[in-house]
Design a protein around this motif. Structure first.
Motif, PDB file in Angstrom:
ATOM      1  N   TYR A 191      11.902   5.007  -3.924  1.00 60.53           N
ATOM      2  CA  TYR A 191      11.255   6.103  -3.701  1.00 60.53           C
ATOM      3  C   TYR A 191      10.399   6.098  -2.091  1.00 60.53           C
ATOM      4  O   TYR A 191      10.191   7.213  -1.517  1.00 60.53           O
ATOM      5  CB  TYR A 191      10.027   6.492  -4.755  1.00 60.53           C
ATOM      6  CG  TYR A 191       9.729   7.957  -4.433  1.00 60.53           C
ATOM      7  CD1 TYR A 191      10.430   8.889  -4.387  1.00 60.53           C
ATOM      8  CD2 TYR A 191       8.293   7.766  -4.712  1.00 60.53           C
ATOM      9  CE1 TYR A 191       9.816  10.098  -4.353  1.00 60.53           C
ATOM     10  CE2 TYR A 191       7.559   9.089  -4.495  1.00 60.53           C
ATOM     11  CZ  TYR A 191       8.586  10.188  -4.381  1.00 60.53           C
ATOM     12  OH  TYR A 191       7.827  11.415  -4.295  1.00 60.53           O
ATOM     13  N   SER A 192      10.203   5.029  -1.542  1.00 60.21           N
ATOM     14  CA  SER A 192       9.368   4.943  -0.296  1.00 60.21           C
ATOM     15  C   SER A 192      10.514   5.521   0.631  1.00 60.21           C
ATOM     16  O   SER A 192       9.870   5.914   1.898  1.00 60.21           O
ATOM     17  CB  SER A 192       8.983   3.639  -0.056  1.00 60.21           C
ATOM     18  OG  SER A 192      10.123   2.693   0.090  1.00 60.21           O
ATOM     19  N   ALA A 193      11.608   5.475   0.485  1.00 51.93           N
ATOM     20  CA  ALA A 193      12.489   6.151   1.580  1.00 51.93           C
ATOM     21  C   ALA A 193      12.299   7.676   1.615  1.00 51.93           C
ATOM     22  O   ALA A 193      12.642   8.147   2.790  1.00 51.93           O
ATOM     23  CB  ALA A 193      13.957   5.716   1.258  1.00 51.93           C
ATOM     24  N   THR A 194      12.100   8.189   0.609  1.00 52.74           N
ATOM     25  CA  THR A 194      11.663   9.697   0.335  1.00 52.74           C
ATOM     26  C   THR A 194       9.892   9.793   0.847  1.00 52.74           C
ATOM     27  O   THR A 194       9.790  10.895   1.517  1.00 52.74           O
ATOM     28  CB  THR A 194      11.867  10.191  -0.951  1.00 52.74           C
ATOM     29  OG1 THR A 194      13.395  10.167  -1.149  1.00 52.74           O
ATOM     30  CG2 THR A 194      11.713  11.702  -0.964  1.00 52.74           C
ATOM     31  N   ASN A 195       9.045   9.121   0.179  1.00 48.85           N
ATOM     32  CA  ASN A 195       7.720   9.547   0.332  1.00 48.85           C
ATOM     33  C   ASN A 195       6.997   8.053   0.310  1.00 48.85           C
ATOM     34  O   ASN A 195       6.287   7.646  -0.424  1.00 48.85           O
ATOM     35  CB  ASN A 195       7.360  10.169  -0.869  1.00 48.85           C
ATOM     36  CG  ASN A 195       5.838  10.954  -0.673  1.00 48.85           C
ATOM     37  OD1 ASN A 195       5.097  10.586   0.155  1.00 48.85           O
ATOM     38  ND2 ASN A 195       5.763  11.847  -1.478  1.00 48.85           N
ATOM     39  N   PRO A 196       7.292   7.335   1.798  1.00 52.26           N
ATOM     40  CA  PRO A 196       6.378   6.019   1.766  1.00 52.26           C
ATOM     41  C   PRO A 196       4.644   6.351   1.672  1.00 52.26           C
ATOM     42  O   PRO A 196       4.143   5.199   1.117  1.00 52.26           O
ATOM     43  CB  PRO A 196       6.839   5.849   3.212  1.00 52.26           C
ATOM     44  CG  PRO A 196       7.011   6.927   3.858  1.00 52.26           C
ATOM     45  CD  PRO A 196       7.624   7.825   2.802  1.00 52.26           C
ATOM     46  N   GLU A 197       4.231   7.460   1.915  1.00 55.76           N
ATOM     47  CA  GLU A 197       2.688   7.493   1.763  1.00 55.76           C
ATOM     48  C   GLU A 197       2.434   7.482   0.324  1.00 55.76           C
ATOM     49  O   GLU A 197       1.478   6.884   0.024  1.00 55.76           O
ATOM     50  CB  GLU A 197       2.203   8.922   2.361  1.00 55.76           C
ATOM     51  CG  GLU A 197       2.368   8.883   3.904  1.00 55.76           C
ATOM     52  CD  GLU A 197       3.979   9.115   4.548  1.00 55.76           C
ATOM     53  OE1 GLU A 197       3.957   9.118   5.612  1.00 55.76           O
ATOM     54  OE2 GLU A 197       4.670   9.703   3.568  1.00 55.76           O
ATOM     55  N   TRP A 198       3.126   8.151  -0.564  1.00 56.19           N
ATOM     56  CA  TRP A 198       2.872   8.191  -1.944  1.00 56.19           C
ATOM     57  C   TRP A 198       2.779   6.663  -2.575  1.00 56.19           C
ATOM     58  O   TRP A 198       2.012   6.251  -3.327  1.00 56.19           O
ATOM     59  CB  TRP A 198       4.027   8.835  -2.809  1.00 56.19           C
ATOM     60  CG  TRP A 198       3.445   9.050  -4.322  1.00 56.19           C
ATOM     61  CD1 TRP A 198       2.652  10.013  -4.725  1.00 56.19           C
ATOM     62  CD2 TRP A 198       3.874   8.258  -5.031  1.00 56.19           C
ATOM     63  NE1 TRP A 198       2.494   9.618  -6.165  1.00 56.19           N
ATOM     64  CE2 TRP A 198       3.202   8.605  -6.538  1.00 56.19           C
ATOM     65  CE3 TRP A 198       4.750   6.998  -5.373  1.00 56.19           C
ATOM     66  CZ2 TRP A 198       3.255   8.022  -7.579  1.00 56.19           C
ATOM     67  CZ3 TRP A 198       4.816   6.529  -6.344  1.00 56.19           C
ATOM     68  CH2 TRP A 198       4.235   6.976  -7.774  1.00 56.19           C
ATOM     69  N   VAL A 199       4.130   6.234  -2.231  1.00 51.75           N
ATOM     70  CA  VAL A 199       4.055   4.646  -2.621  1.00 51.75           C
ATOM     71  C   VAL A 199       2.980   3.834  -2.114  1.00 51.75           C
ATOM     72  O   VAL A 199       2.617   2.973  -2.749  1.00 51.75           O
ATOM     73  CB  VAL A 199       5.481   3.954  -2.125  1.00 51.75           C
ATOM     74  CG1 VAL A 199       5.476   2.387  -2.688  1.00 51.75           C
ATOM     75  CG2 VAL A 199       6.556   5.002  -3.000  1.00 51.75           C
ATOM     76  N   GLN A 200       2.693   3.983  -0.802  1.00 51.43           N
ATOM     77  CA  GLN A 200       1.616   3.110  -0.057  1.00 51.43           C
ATOM     78  C   GLN A 200       0.408   3.252  -0.893  1.00 51.43           C
ATOM     79  O   GLN A 200      -0.360   2.532  -1.201  1.00 51.43           O
ATOM     80  CB  GLN A 200       1.316   3.398   1.173  1.00 51.43           C
ATOM     81  CG  GLN A 200       0.343   2.521   1.920  1.00 51.43           C
ATOM     82  CD  GLN A 200       0.612   1.154   2.226  1.00 51.43           C
ATOM     83  OE1 GLN A 200       1.818   0.824   2.437  1.00 51.43           O
ATOM     84  NE2 GLN A 200      -0.365   0.486   1.696  1.00 51.43           N
ATOM     85  N   GLN A 201       0.036   4.397  -1.146  1.00 51.62           N
ATOM     86  CA  GLN A 201      -1.401   4.837  -2.118  1.00 51.62           C
ATOM     87  C   GLN A 201      -1.261   4.250  -3.362  1.00 51.62           C
ATOM     88  O   GLN A 201      -2.105   3.891  -3.872  1.00 51.62           O
ATOM     89  CB  GLN A 201      -1.534   6.464  -2.142  1.00 51.62           C
ATOM     90  CG  GLN A 201      -2.697   6.755  -2.764  1.00 51.62           C
ATOM     91  CD  GLN A 201      -2.826   8.398  -2.828  1.00 51.62           C
ATOM     92  OE1 GLN A 201      -1.995   9.140  -2.873  1.00 51.62           O
ATOM     93  NE2 GLN A 201      -4.055   8.863  -2.757  1.00 51.62           N
ATOM     94  N   PHE A 202       0.001   4.513  -4.060  1.00 53.61           N
ATOM     95  CA  PHE A 202       0.262   3.764  -5.413  1.00 53.61           C
ATOM     96  C   PHE A 202      -0.128   2.270  -5.280  1.00 53.61           C
ATOM     97  O   PHE A 202      -1.042   1.752  -6.093  1.00 53.61           O
ATOM     98  CB  PHE A 202       1.634   3.969  -5.782  1.00 53.61           C
ATOM     99  CG  PHE A 202       1.854   3.453  -7.072  1.00 53.61           C
ATOM    100  CD1 PHE A 202       1.689   4.303  -8.321  1.00 53.61           C
ATOM    101  CD2 PHE A 202       2.106   2.240  -7.579  1.00 53.61           C
ATOM    102  CE1 PHE A 202       2.102   4.108  -9.658  1.00 53.61           C
ATOM    103  CE2 PHE A 202       2.424   1.914  -8.909  1.00 53.61           C
ATOM    104  CZ  PHE A 202       2.039   2.927  -9.915  1.00 53.61           C
ATOM    105  N   LEU A 203       0.320   1.515  -4.139  1.00 50.47           N
ATOM    106  CA  LEU A 203       0.124   0.083  -3.971  1.00 50.47           C
ATOM    107  C   LEU A 203      -1.439  -0.187  -3.812  1.00 50.47           C
ATOM    108  O   LEU A 203      -2.017  -1.088  -4.455  1.00 50.47           O
ATOM    109  CB  LEU A 203       0.875  -0.417  -3.141  1.00 50.47           C
ATOM    110  CG  LEU A 203       2.577  -0.465  -3.073  1.00 50.47           C
ATOM    111  CD1 LEU A 203       3.318  -0.915  -2.029  1.00 50.47           C
ATOM    112  CD2 LEU A 203       2.802  -1.406  -4.388  1.00 50.47           C
ATOM    113  N   GLU A 204      -1.928   0.785  -3.302  1.00 50.85           N
ATOM    114  CA  GLU A 204      -3.304   0.584  -2.960  1.00 50.85           C
ATOM    115  C   GLU A 204      -4.222   0.884  -4.194  1.00 50.85           C
ATOM    116  O   GLU A 204      -5.439   0.338  -4.216  1.00 50.85           O
ATOM    117  CB  GLU A 204      -3.945   1.333  -1.999  1.00 50.85           C
ATOM    118  CG  GLU A 204      -3.147   0.963  -0.299  1.00 50.85           C
ATOM    119  CD  GLU A 204      -3.398   2.185   0.711  1.00 50.85           C
ATOM    120  OE1 GLU A 204      -4.170   3.177   0.497  1.00 50.85           O
ATOM    121  OE2 GLU A 204      -3.061   2.009   1.843  1.00 50.85           O
ATOM    122  N   THR A 205      -3.794   1.805  -4.960  1.00 54.59           N
ATOM    123  CA  THR A 205      -4.709   2.119  -6.134  1.00 54.59           C
ATOM    124  C   THR A 205      -4.333   1.484  -7.648  1.00 54.59           C
ATOM    125  O   THR A 205      -5.061   1.692  -8.545  1.00 54.59           O
ATOM    126  CB  THR A 205      -4.839   3.495  -6.495  1.00 54.59           C
ATOM    127  OG1 THR A 205      -3.398   4.146  -6.483  1.00 54.59           O
ATOM    128  CG2 THR A 205      -5.361   4.139  -5.027  1.00 54.59           C
TER     129      THR A 205
END
Length: 236
Positions: A191-205
């Motif tokens: 999914y990070s290929a589509t929306n890396p910002e969402w995945v990054q936030q998910f990893l942070e939270t």
């Protein structure tokens, strides 16, 4: 319908005992193999699979079940090839048989294809079934059903339901099971290929196991680097 005998004959004509040993070892010797690799299998069975896909739905499913019951692993691969070939004929009742296939003779090679290609397509075709079924899969005691709940959106890209993805991941985020950790990292990486910002936030939270984090971060870093090189704006 004597398709089963035809499939048996065609596979036997391409049998390779030497390759069978290596293929079985690659699958940790969970299943015996005939030694028919994917290119040979697809080439040998292309015509018969097209014929099976034209049969009434009930006969197609019966053929799939008979193939699934056979010991050699290639028969399960053919069963999945048939299911995918006849996807335009699927009925909503397929979900019951699909669950059985996921639970039976389970290993990553069958479960991942059933999750991403069969379940993923099924829930696009019958979206009204999605939330009830997936939420049951998330809570199921079978890890392969859990893995399927995580992976069914693997190819959804911009149509990914991130709320449902989060629901599928969090109950298993602390699991020590390799296959669940890997599935979480894999779906986030994809999914990070589509929306890396969402995945990054998910990893942070959300706390995840190191394997899941490593897999997901690989995708985030790669996607952000590509975006930076292209000068693309972040996805909102």
């Amino acid at each position: 319908m004597d398709y089963l005998s035809r499939i048996e004959l065609l596979l036997s004509q391409n049998e390779n005992p030497q390759k069978a040993t290596g293929m079985a070892q690659y699958m940790k010797n969970h299943f015996p193999f005939l030694g028919v690799q994917k290119p040979q299998r697809e080439n040998a069975l292309k015509s018969v699979i097209k014929q099976i896909a034209k049969e009434p739905y009930e006969e197609i499913i019966e053929c799939v079940k008979l193939l699934w019951d056979k010991p050699e692993r290639e028969y399960q691969y053919v069963a999945m090839d048939i299911l995918i070939a006849c996807k335009s004929r699927w009925k909503a009742s397929l979900i019951t048989d699909l669950e059985t296939l996921i639970r039976t003779k389970s290993w990553w090679d069958s479960v991942d294809l059933l999750a991403a290609q069969v379940a993923g397509t099924y829930f696009r075709k019958f979206p009204e079934e999605k939330y009830f079924i997936i939420r049951n899969w998330i809570q199921d005691e079978n890890k392969w059903i859990n893995r399927s709940a995580i992976l069914f959106q693997l190819k959804y890209k911009h149509t990914t339901d991130t709320g449902l993805l989060t629901e599928a991941i969090l109950p298993h985020s602390a699991s020590s099971d390799f296959f669940l950790q890997k599935a979480i990292g894999w779906v986030l990486r994809e999914y990070s290929a589509t929306n890396p910002e969402w995945v990054q936030q998910f990893l942070e939270t959300h706390p995840l196991k190191p394997l899941s984090i490593r897999e997901a971060r690989r995708g985030v870093e790669r996607s952000l680097n590509k975006r930076e090189l292209r000068g693309d704006a972040p996805v909102k």
